[in-house]
Design a protein around this motif. Sequence first.
Motif, short mmCIF file in Angstrom:
data_model
loop_
_atom_site.label_atom_id
_atom_site.label_comp_id
_atom_site.label_asym_id
_atom_site.label_seq_id
_atom_site.Cartn_x
_atom_site.Cartn_y
_atom_site.Cartn_z
N LEU A 57 2.97 2.21 9.32
CA LEU A 57 2.04 3.30 9.06
C LEU A 57 0.62 2.75 8.90
N GLY A 58 -0.30 3.27 9.70
CA GLY A 58 -1.70 2.86 9.61
C GLY A 58 -2.03 1.56 10.32
N CYS A 59 -1.06 0.94 10.95
CA CYS A 59 -1.29 -0.32 11.66
C CYS A 59 -1.63 -0.05 13.12
N ALA A 60 -2.48 -0.90 13.68
CA ALA A 60 -2.73 -0.88 15.12
C ALA A 60 -2.01 -2.09 15.71
N TYR A 61 -1.28 -1.88 16.81
CA TYR A 61 -0.49 -2.96 17.38
C TYR A 61 -0.31 -2.75 18.88
N ASN A 62 0.06 -3.84 19.55
CA ASN A 62 0.44 -3.79 20.96
C ASN A 62 1.96 -3.88 21.01
N ALA A 63 2.58 -3.01 21.79
CA ALA A 63 4.03 -3.06 21.95
C ALA A 63 4.40 -4.32 22.73
N LEU A 64 5.46 -4.98 22.31
CA LEU A 64 5.99 -6.18 22.97
C LEU A 64 7.29 -5.78 23.65
N SER A 65 7.38 -6.00 24.94
CA SER A 65 8.58 -5.57 25.66
C SER A 65 9.11 -6.67 26.56
N CYS A 66 10.31 -6.45 27.05
CA CYS A 66 10.96 -7.38 27.98
C CYS A 66 10.46 -7.06 29.39
N GLN A 67 9.96 -8.06 30.07
CA GLN A 67 9.46 -7.87 31.42
C GLN A 67 10.57 -7.48 32.39
N SER A 68 11.77 -7.96 32.15
CA SER A 68 12.88 -7.70 33.07
C SER A 68 13.41 -6.27 33.02
N CYS A 69 13.61 -5.74 31.80
CA CYS A 69 14.22 -4.40 31.70
C CYS A 69 13.32 -3.35 31.04
N GLY A 70 12.20 -3.77 30.45
CA GLY A 70 11.28 -2.82 29.84
C GLY A 70 11.59 -2.42 28.41
N LEU A 71 12.66 -2.94 27.82
CA LEU A 71 13.02 -2.61 26.45
C LEU A 71 11.92 -3.07 25.48
N ILE A 72 11.53 -2.20 24.55
CA ILE A 72 10.58 -2.59 23.51
C ILE A 72 11.33 -3.49 22.54
N VAL A 73 10.87 -4.74 22.40
CA VAL A 73 11.56 -5.71 21.56
C VAL A 73 10.76 -6.10 20.33
N GLY A 74 9.54 -5.59 20.21
CA GLY A 74 8.73 -5.92 19.05
C GLY A 74 7.29 -5.48 19.19
N PHE A 75 6.41 -6.21 18.55
CA PHE A 75 4.99 -5.84 18.55
C PHE A 75 4.12 -7.05 18.23
N ILE A 76 2.83 -6.90 18.52
CA ILE A 76 1.81 -7.86 18.10
C ILE A 76 0.82 -7.06 17.27
N LEU A 77 0.73 -7.37 16.01
CA LEU A 77 -0.12 -6.63 15.09
C LEU A 77 -1.59 -6.95 15.35
N TYR A 78 -2.38 -5.91 15.47
CA TYR A 78 -3.82 -6.06 15.70
C TYR A 78 -4.60 -5.85 14.41
N SER A 79 -4.29 -4.80 13.70
CA SER A 79 -4.89 -4.57 12.38
C SER A 79 -3.84 -3.95 11.47
N ALA A 80 -3.97 -4.27 10.17
CA ALA A 80 -2.94 -3.83 9.22
C ALA A 80 -3.50 -3.85 7.82
N PRO A 81 -2.82 -3.16 6.91
CA PRO A 81 -3.18 -3.27 5.49
C PRO A 81 -3.03 -4.72 5.02
N SER A 82 -3.62 -5.04 3.91
CA SER A 82 -3.64 -6.43 3.44
C SER A 82 -2.26 -7.06 3.26
N ASP A 83 -1.24 -6.26 2.92
CA ASP A 83 0.09 -6.84 2.71
C ASP A 83 0.76 -7.29 3.99
N LEU A 84 0.29 -6.83 5.15
CA LEU A 84 0.84 -7.26 6.43
C LEU A 84 -0.16 -8.05 7.27
N ALA A 85 -1.34 -8.30 6.73
CA ALA A 85 -2.40 -8.96 7.49
C ALA A 85 -2.00 -10.35 7.98
#
Length: 123
Positions: A57-85
């Motif tokens: 909630l409130g975080c900006a991120y890029n979705a991380l996916s598998c190039q082969s099948c397109g499944l979303i497997v994670g993220f790369i956090l761009y901005s976040a509250p201090s506890d996730l910075a």
Amino acid sequence: PSDCAVFQCGGCWAVLGDSLHLCAQEERRLGVLVCYRVTSNAVWDDSLMIGLEGALLGCAYNALSCQSCGLIVGFILYSAPSDLAYLRGFFCFFKDSIFCYLIGKQMITEASKVNFPAVTLKE
């Protein structure tokens, strides 16, 4: 090497990374494995997503996916509250979206069932 693991896509088994590049485990609310390097099979979207609910909630991120099948497997956090910075800029794999091939045991298991040695970026 016996304690090492290879991280594979939960959809097509493509290799996404390995435990040699593991730099944190975020168990609390995100359930991710955090790596500082991934393979070319892990690709990210250029457009930013904004978390509207849940742990991101409130975080900006890029979705991380598998190039082969397109499944979303994670993220790369761009901005976040201090506890996730501390996670900004790292590759965060959702444990429930990947499998681990445990090299020493020569077996594949769900990443959510694997406990890696404690490493943390917070220190």
